[in-house]
Design a protein around this motif. Structure first.
Motif, PDB file in Angstrom:
ATOM      1  N   LEU A  81       0.811  -1.222   0.000  1.00  0.00           N
ATOM      2  CA  LEU A  81       0.000   0.000   0.000  1.00  0.00           C
ATOM      3  C   LEU A  81       0.845   1.273   0.000  1.00  0.00           C
ATOM      4  O   LEU A  81       0.315   2.375  -0.102  1.00  0.00           O
ATOM      5  CB  LEU A  81      -0.930  -0.005   1.229  1.00  0.00           C
ATOM      6  N   ILE A  83       2.724   2.377   2.552  1.00  0.00           N
ATOM      7  CA  ILE A  83       2.645   3.089   3.837  1.00  0.00           C
ATOM      8  C   ILE A  83       3.957   2.868   4.603  1.00  0.00           C
ATOM      9  O   ILE A  83       3.993   2.177   5.637  1.00  0.00           O
ATOM     10  CB  ILE A  83       1.406   2.613   4.651  1.00  0.00           C
ATOM     11  N   ILE A 119      -1.263   4.692  -0.944  1.00  0.00           N
ATOM     12  CA  ILE A 119      -2.378   5.176  -0.126  1.00  0.00           C
ATOM     13  C   ILE A 119      -2.141   6.592   0.431  1.00  0.00           C
ATOM     14  O   ILE A 119      -3.044   7.431   0.378  1.00  0.00           O
ATOM     15  CB  ILE A 119      -2.675   4.180   1.028  1.00  0.00           C
ATOM     16  N   PRO A 130      -7.399   8.091   4.914  1.00  0.00           N
ATOM     17  CA  PRO A 130      -6.676   7.096   4.096  1.00  0.00           C
ATOM     18  C   PRO A 130      -7.480   5.806   3.929  1.00  0.00           C
ATOM     19  O   PRO A 130      -7.478   5.202   2.864  1.00  0.00           O
ATOM     20  CB  PRO A 130      -5.403   6.826   4.893  1.00  0.00           C
ATOM     21  N   CYS A 131      -8.205   5.394   4.980  1.00  0.00           N
ATOM     22  CA  CYS A 131      -8.916   4.112   4.909  1.00  0.00           C
ATOM     23  C   CYS A 131      -9.988   4.095   3.827  1.00  0.00           C
ATOM     24  O   CYS A 131     -10.324   3.039   3.312  1.00  0.00           O
ATOM     25  CB  CYS A 131      -9.552   3.767   6.246  1.00  0.00           C
ATOM     26  N   CYS A 134      -8.227   3.450   0.693  1.00  0.00           N
ATOM     27  CA  CYS A 134      -7.606   2.133   0.843  1.00  0.00           C
ATOM     28  C   CYS A 134      -8.596   1.007   0.536  1.00  0.00           C
ATOM     29  O   CYS A 134      -8.270   0.061  -0.166  1.00  0.00           O
ATOM     30  CB  CYS A 134      -7.072   2.008   2.269  1.00  0.00           C
ATOM     31  N   LYS A 138      -8.030  -1.700  -2.374  1.00  0.00           N
ATOM     32  CA  LYS A 138      -7.900  -3.138  -2.055  1.00  0.00           C
ATOM     33  C   LYS A 138      -8.919  -3.945  -2.852  1.00  0.00           C
ATOM     34  O   LYS A 138      -8.572  -4.934  -3.487  1.00  0.00           O
ATOM     35  CB  LYS A 138      -8.151  -3.379  -0.561  1.00  0.00           C
ATOM     36  N   CYS A 224      -1.916  -0.913  11.025  1.00  0.00           N
ATOM     37  CA  CYS A 224      -1.620   0.158  10.087  1.00  0.00           C
ATOM     38  C   CYS A 224      -1.606   1.486  10.853  1.00  0.00           C
ATOM     39  O   CYS A 224      -2.499   1.732  11.658  1.00  0.00           O
ATOM     40  CB  CYS A 224      -2.688   0.180   8.999  1.00  0.00           C
ATOM     41  N   ASN A 226      -2.468   4.301  10.018  1.00  0.00           N
ATOM     42  CA  ASN A 226      -3.675   5.114   9.801  1.00  0.00           C
ATOM     43  C   ASN A 226      -4.815   4.597  10.655  1.00  0.00           C
ATOM     44  O   ASN A 226      -5.871   5.195  10.706  1.00  0.00           O
ATOM     45  CB  ASN A 226      -4.095   5.063   8.335  1.00  0.00           C
ATOM     46  N   HIS A 228      -7.591   1.723  11.688  1.00  0.00           N
ATOM     47  CA  HIS A 228      -8.877   1.563  11.049  1.00  0.00           C
ATOM     48  C   HIS A 228      -9.879   2.445  11.677  1.00  0.00           C
ATOM     49  O   HIS A 228     -10.153   2.283  12.828  1.00  0.00           O
ATOM     50  CB  HIS A 228      -9.340   0.151  11.260  1.00  0.00           C
TER      51      HIS A 228
HETATM   52 FE1  FES Z   1      -5.672   0.833   4.621  1.00  0.00          FE
HETATM   53 FE2  FES Z   1      -4.337   1.371   6.715  1.00  0.00          FE
HETATM   54  S1  FES Z   1      -5.211   2.770   5.394  1.00  0.00           S
HETATM   55  S2  FES Z   1      -4.632  -0.554   5.861  1.00  0.00           S
END
Ligand code: FES
Ligand code: AMP
Ligand code: ZN
Length: 308
Positions: A81, A83, A119, A130-131, A134, A138, A224, A226, A228
């Motif tokens: 991703l 990150i 991401i 970001p999620c 993301c 995904k 992660c 970011n 969840h």
């Molecule tokens: Fe998707 Fe963390 S932003 S896994």
């Protein structure tokens, strides 16, 4: 306390099941539970090829390990991703596991794909969490890889805690379309999609962490950065407090929903009627959701460069 299965000294206590096991019997119990989930929900057979999405965390590695132990035909997919150190450590964990067990692994790194977008960049230019980006990235890359590889099924490591938290959120806001889609098996709604399954939906986070540890799997412990969505964590905390007082509450919440309530919400959703003009994957309009998002990011990035 003694192991329920072989009566030697127990090392793992499972309050939610009101039982305890020694190391070997816990591993047996975990694998058998996953096998039962697969059979109960008719997720797949031993003749079908399964693409396992492995993030490097405990759940998806425990899932891959279990599917291999149960004799299923699997290959792994890791999505990089972009990150920072979190992504590099996750990729290393997945690669170490795959090579130690001689398993085929595909690595797709977002920054090396045609759009070259990780991401953090996607989040920066869309000014969204970001999620949010993301999830779209995904889904798109999982679908695409499963279709391109001719797999029958895509399996992810979502566990009981994930499912219970998602259910609580969907019920709190009465998200009827989401409740209809909350199921451990999603049948494809388009010929380019594959069946999506969650074989760990009855297995808690604690159980998969214990399994991974006892099997000597080296997984990435950090979440992660970011994190969840904060709300998901609030739901998980609440459910953990409930579980403390009422062992088995999470399992009952999810399995009773599936048995009694899901059929009331479920409708056969219409699949996307078109092919995306850009990537060829299924779409509701000219572009699929992923390509719309990428176009928005590129537009904003170009504007930012022009103004700099
Ligand atoms: Fe998707 Fe963390 S932003 S896994
Ligand atoms: P998450 O969305 O992080 O809760 O992860 C849920 C499941 O999605 C994991 O158990 C994996 O099966 C899969 N997954 C998440 N991130 C990745 C990734 N970077 N690469 C491959 N699979 C992933
Ligand atoms: Zn597209």
């Amino acid at each position: 306390m003694k192991c329920k299965r072989c009566a030697t000294k127990a090392t793992v206590q499972l309050r939610s099941h009101n039982t305890a096991f020694c190391k070997d019997c816990f591993i047996f119990f975990f694998q058998r539970n996953v096998e039962r989930s697969i059979e109960r929900e008719r997720m797949f057979t031993r003749d079908e090829r399964i693409l396992v999405a492995v993030s490097g965390g405990k759940d998806s590695l425990a899932l891959w390990d279990t599917l291999v132990a149960l004799g299923h035909q699997t290959e792994g997919l890791y999505l990089g991703l972009g990150i920072g150190e979190y992504s590099s450590a996750s990729q290393r964990a997945v690669e170490v596991y795959a090579s130690a067990h001689d398993l085929k692994l595909t690595v797709v790194r977002l920054e090396e794909e045609e759009d070259g977008l990780g991401i953090p960049e996607a989040a920066f230019f869309t000014r969204r969490q970001p999620c949010a980006a993301c999830g779209t990235f995904k889904r798109h890359h999982f679908d695409r890889a499963a279709h391109a590889g001719g797999f029958a099924v895509l399996a992810t490591g979502h566990n009981l805690d994930d499912e219970a938290a998602r259910l609580l959120g969907n019920v709190l806001h009465w998200q009827l379309p989401y409740l209809a889609k909350q199921h451990p098996v999603l049948q494809p709604t388009h010929e380019k999609f594959v069946r999506k399954v969650r074989p760990l939906y009855r297995t808690s986070e604690y159980e998969s962490a214990t399994y991974a540890f006892l099997r000597g799997i080296r997984y990435v412990v950090e979440e992660c950065p970011n994190s969840h969505g904060a709300t998901q964590l609030v739901y998980k905390e609440m459910l953990n407090r409930l579980e403390e007082k009422m062992p088995g509450a999470k399992l009952g919440f999810v399995t009773d929903f599936l048995r009694h309530a899901h059929p009331l919400f479920a409708a056969t959703p219409d699949g996307p009627p078109l092919d995306c003009e850009r990537c060829g994957m299924p779409a509701f309009g000219e572009l699929c959701g992923y390509c719309r998002l990428v176009a928005e990011i590129i537009r904003r990035r170009t504007r930012a460069v022009a103004h700099s």
